[in-house]
Design a protein around this motif. Sequence first.
Motif, mmCIF file in Angstrom:
data_model
loop_
_atom_site.group_PDB
_atom_site.id
_atom_site.type_symbol
_atom_site.label_atom_id
_atom_site.label_comp_id
_atom_site.label_asym_id
_atom_site.label_seq_id
_atom_site.Cartn_x
_atom_site.Cartn_y
_atom_site.Cartn_z
ATOM 1 N N PRO A 30 0.826 -1.211 0.000
ATOM 2 C CA PRO A 30 0.000 0.000 0.000
ATOM 3 C C PRO A 30 0.860 1.261 0.000
ATOM 4 C CG PRO A 30 -0.830 -1.584 1.598
ATOM 5 C CD PRO A 30 0.502 -2.104 1.133
ATOM 6 N N ARG A 31 0.361 2.271 -0.662
ATOM 7 C CA ARG A 31 1.119 3.519 -0.750
ATOM 8 C C ARG A 31 1.335 4.155 0.614
ATOM 9 N NH1 ARG A 31 -1.163 6.478 -6.282
ATOM 10 N NH2 ARG A 31 -0.415 4.861 -7.729
ATOM 11 N N HIS A 32 0.344 4.020 1.507
ATOM 12 C CA HIS A 32 0.505 4.638 2.821
ATOM 13 C C HIS A 32 1.608 3.943 3.621
ATOM 14 C CE1 HIS A 32 -1.976 1.294 4.431
ATOM 15 N NE2 HIS A 32 -1.375 1.567 5.570
ATOM 16 N N THR A 33 1.898 2.667 3.303
ATOM 17 C CA THR A 33 2.980 1.954 3.993
ATOM 18 C C THR A 33 4.325 2.589 3.661
ATOM 19 O OG1 THR A 33 1.760 -0.126 3.995
ATOM 20 C CG2 THR A 33 4.152 -0.273 4.232
ATOM 21 N N VAL A 34 4.544 2.848 2.375
ATOM 22 C CA VAL A 34 5.793 3.485 1.981
ATOM 23 C C VAL A 34 5.882 4.891 2.568
ATOM 24 C CG1 VAL A 34 7.144 4.345 0.031
ATOM 25 C CG2 VAL A 34 6.029 2.117 -0.107
ATOM 26 N N ALA A 35 4.789 5.642 2.499
ATOM 27 C CA ALA A 35 4.802 7.005 3.040
ATOM 28 C C ALA A 35 5.134 6.998 4.534
ATOM 29 C CB ALA A 35 3.451 7.671 2.805
ATOM 30 N N ALA A 36 4.542 6.054 5.265
ATOM 31 C CA ALA A 36 4.796 5.986 6.704
ATOM 32 C C ALA A 36 6.245 5.614 6.996
ATOM 33 C CB ALA A 36 3.854 4.979 7.351
ATOM 34 N N LEU A 37 6.788 4.681 6.223
ATOM 35 C CA LEU A 37 8.169 4.264 6.452
ATOM 36 C C LEU A 37 9.162 5.349 6.069
ATOM 37 C CD1 LEU A 37 8.005 0.539 5.309
ATOM 38 C CD2 LEU A 37 8.321 1.402 7.634
ATOM 39 N N VAL A 38 8.856 6.105 5.015
ATOM 40 C CA VAL A 38 9.715 7.242 4.672
ATOM 41 C C VAL A 38 9.737 8.229 5.835
ATOM 42 C CG1 VAL A 38 9.976 9.242 3.162
ATOM 43 C CG2 VAL A 38 9.468 7.013 2.181
ATOM 44 N N ALA A 40 9.242 7.503 8.960
ATOM 45 C CA ALA A 40 9.958 6.901 10.083
ATOM 46 C C ALA A 40 11.465 7.018 9.927
ATOM 47 C CB ALA A 40 9.552 5.435 10.218
ATOM 48 N N VAL A 41 11.984 6.688 8.740
ATOM 49 C CA VAL A 41 13.432 6.764 8.563
ATOM 50 C C VAL A 41 13.904 8.215 8.549
ATOM 51 C CG1 VAL A 41 13.554 4.533 7.406
ATOM 52 C CG2 VAL A 41 13.328 6.603 6.020
ATOM 53 N N THR A 42 13.046 9.114 8.085
ATOM 54 C CA THR A 42 13.382 10.535 8.130
ATOM 55 C C THR A 42 13.578 10.990 9.567
ATOM 56 O OG1 THR A 42 12.195 11.050 6.087
ATOM 57 C CG2 THR A 42 12.536 12.864 7.624
ATOM 58 N N ALA A 43 12.647 10.615 10.427
ATOM 59 C CA ALA A 43 12.723 11.007 11.838
ATOM 60 C C ALA A 43 13.955 10.426 12.510
ATOM 61 C CB ALA A 43 11.463 10.568 12.561
ATOM 62 N N ALA A 49 15.915 6.007 1.256
ATOM 63 C CA ALA A 49 15.860 4.724 0.546
ATOM 64 C C ALA A 49 15.803 3.552 1.512
ATOM 65 C CB ALA A 49 17.048 4.582 -0.394
ATOM 66 N N ASP A 50 16.131 3.796 2.787
ATOM 67 C CA ASP A 50 16.014 2.735 3.784
ATOM 68 C C ASP A 50 14.569 2.285 3.944
ATOM 69 O OD1 ASP A 50 18.698 2.594 4.272
ATOM 70 O OD2 ASP A 50 18.649 3.798 6.100
ATOM 71 N N ALA A 51 13.614 3.144 3.570
ATOM 72 C CA ALA A 51 12.209 2.735 3.612
ATOM 73 C C ALA A 51 11.976 1.544 2.685
ATOM 74 C CB ALA A 51 11.305 3.896 3.213
ATOM 75 N N LEU A 52 12.624 1.559 1.528
ATOM 76 C CA LEU A 52 12.487 0.455 0.587
ATOM 77 C C LEU A 52 13.181 -0.795 1.110
ATOM 78 C CD1 LEU A 52 13.201 2.407 -2.727
ATOM 79 C CD2 LEU A 52 11.013 2.085 -1.546
ATOM 80 N N ARG A 53 14.298 -0.609 1.816
ATOM 81 C CA ARG A 53 15.036 -1.753 2.360
ATOM 82 C C ARG A 53 14.292 -2.408 3.509
ATOM 83 N NH1 ARG A 53 19.099 2.458 1.631
ATOM 84 N NH2 ARG A 53 20.186 2.042 -0.330
ATOM 85 N N PRO A 57 14.150 -6.428 2.413
ATOM 86 C CA PRO A 57 15.542 -6.493 2.883
ATOM 87 C C PRO A 57 16.474 -7.021 1.794
ATOM 88 C CG PRO A 57 14.057 -7.326 4.559
ATOM 89 C CD PRO A 57 13.222 -7.118 3.319
ATOM 90 N N GLY A 58 17.605 -6.346 1.673
ATOM 91 C CA GLY A 58 18.593 -6.746 0.682
ATOM 92 C C GLY A 58 18.346 -6.210 -0.710
ATOM 93 N N ILE A 59 17.323 -5.390 -0.878
ATOM 94 C CA ILE A 59 17.012 -4.846 -2.199
ATOM 95 C C ILE A 59 18.176 -4.034 -2.743
ATOM 96 C CG2 ILE A 59 15.947 -2.749 -1.249
ATOM 97 C CD1 ILE A 59 13.966 -2.784 -3.568
ATOM 98 N N ASP A 60 18.464 -4.199 -4.015
ATOM 99 C CA ASP A 60 19.435 -3.368 -4.722
ATOM 100 C C ASP A 60 18.621 -2.251 -5.379
ATOM 101 O OD1 ASP A 60 21.123 -2.175 -6.618
ATOM 102 O OD2 ASP A 60 22.241 -4.035 -6.943
ATOM 103 N N VAL A 61 18.582 -1.095 -4.732
ATOM 104 C CA VAL A 61 17.697 -0.025 -5.187
ATOM 105 C C VAL A 61 18.039 0.414 -6.601
ATOM 106 C CG1 VAL A 61 16.894 2.325 -4.721
ATOM 107 C CG2 VAL A 61 17.267 0.746 -2.824
ATOM 108 N N ALA A 62 19.334 0.522 -6.911
ATOM 109 C CA ALA A 62 19.735 0.950 -8.258
ATOM 110 C C ALA A 62 19.283 -0.065 -9.304
ATOM 111 C CB ALA A 62 21.249 1.139 -8.315
#
Length: 213
Positions: A30-38, A40-43, A49-53, A57-62
């Motif tokens: 869900p989009r709100h999951t990514v928004a919330a995690l962004v 959280a890592v911001t705070a 990009a840690d929100a995606l990780r 886990p282990g994602i190669d963002v590039a």
Amino acid sequence: MIDTVVLDIGETLTSDDRYWASWADWLGVPRHTVAALVGAVTAQGRDNADALRLIRPGIDVAAEYEAREAAGRGEYLDEDDLYDDVRPALTALRAAGVRVVVAGNQTVRAGRLLRALDLPADHVATSAEWGVAKPEPEFFARVLEAAGSAPERTLYVGDHPANDVFPARAAGLRTAHLRRGPWGYLWADDPDVRAAAEWSIDSLQQLPSLVAQ
């Protein structure tokens, strides 16, 4: 006197809504999951990009970025991604004889997309095009090359303290912190940010009168 205004891109000129929503859709959450995690890592002061990780886990963002591009679901910007105050403020600055430069931590593709929008700016560049990213001092050396003015006559505007306000101030530029986006709101009243930024603004439309002073 300020001769040049240099503006960050994400959450200064453009909303990150589409960017993070597209990542949520790609990862199947869900989009709100990514928004919330962004948020959280911001705070926590972490790379966003840690929100995606956290989601994968282990994602190669590039590598995932390239996969999205190959699938036709890559990065995209259009007029709807610009904040409403962008064109009026930049137009007013140029009408006042101020050079306008856009420079932020973005991809090569983002640079092409921004230039295609024909912004009222004299120069548009991204960190990927320059091969150096904020907060590295070399990024701000490139900013000053693009500005064509002395540091004390160049104003850097951005929302992110660690990427915008602090390193721009360290490079001798004048600084304005924009209260916009997660980083802008979260750090708006931080004493260190207040001390490092000569101005704290809520809208880019404050810039023409600020520069006129």
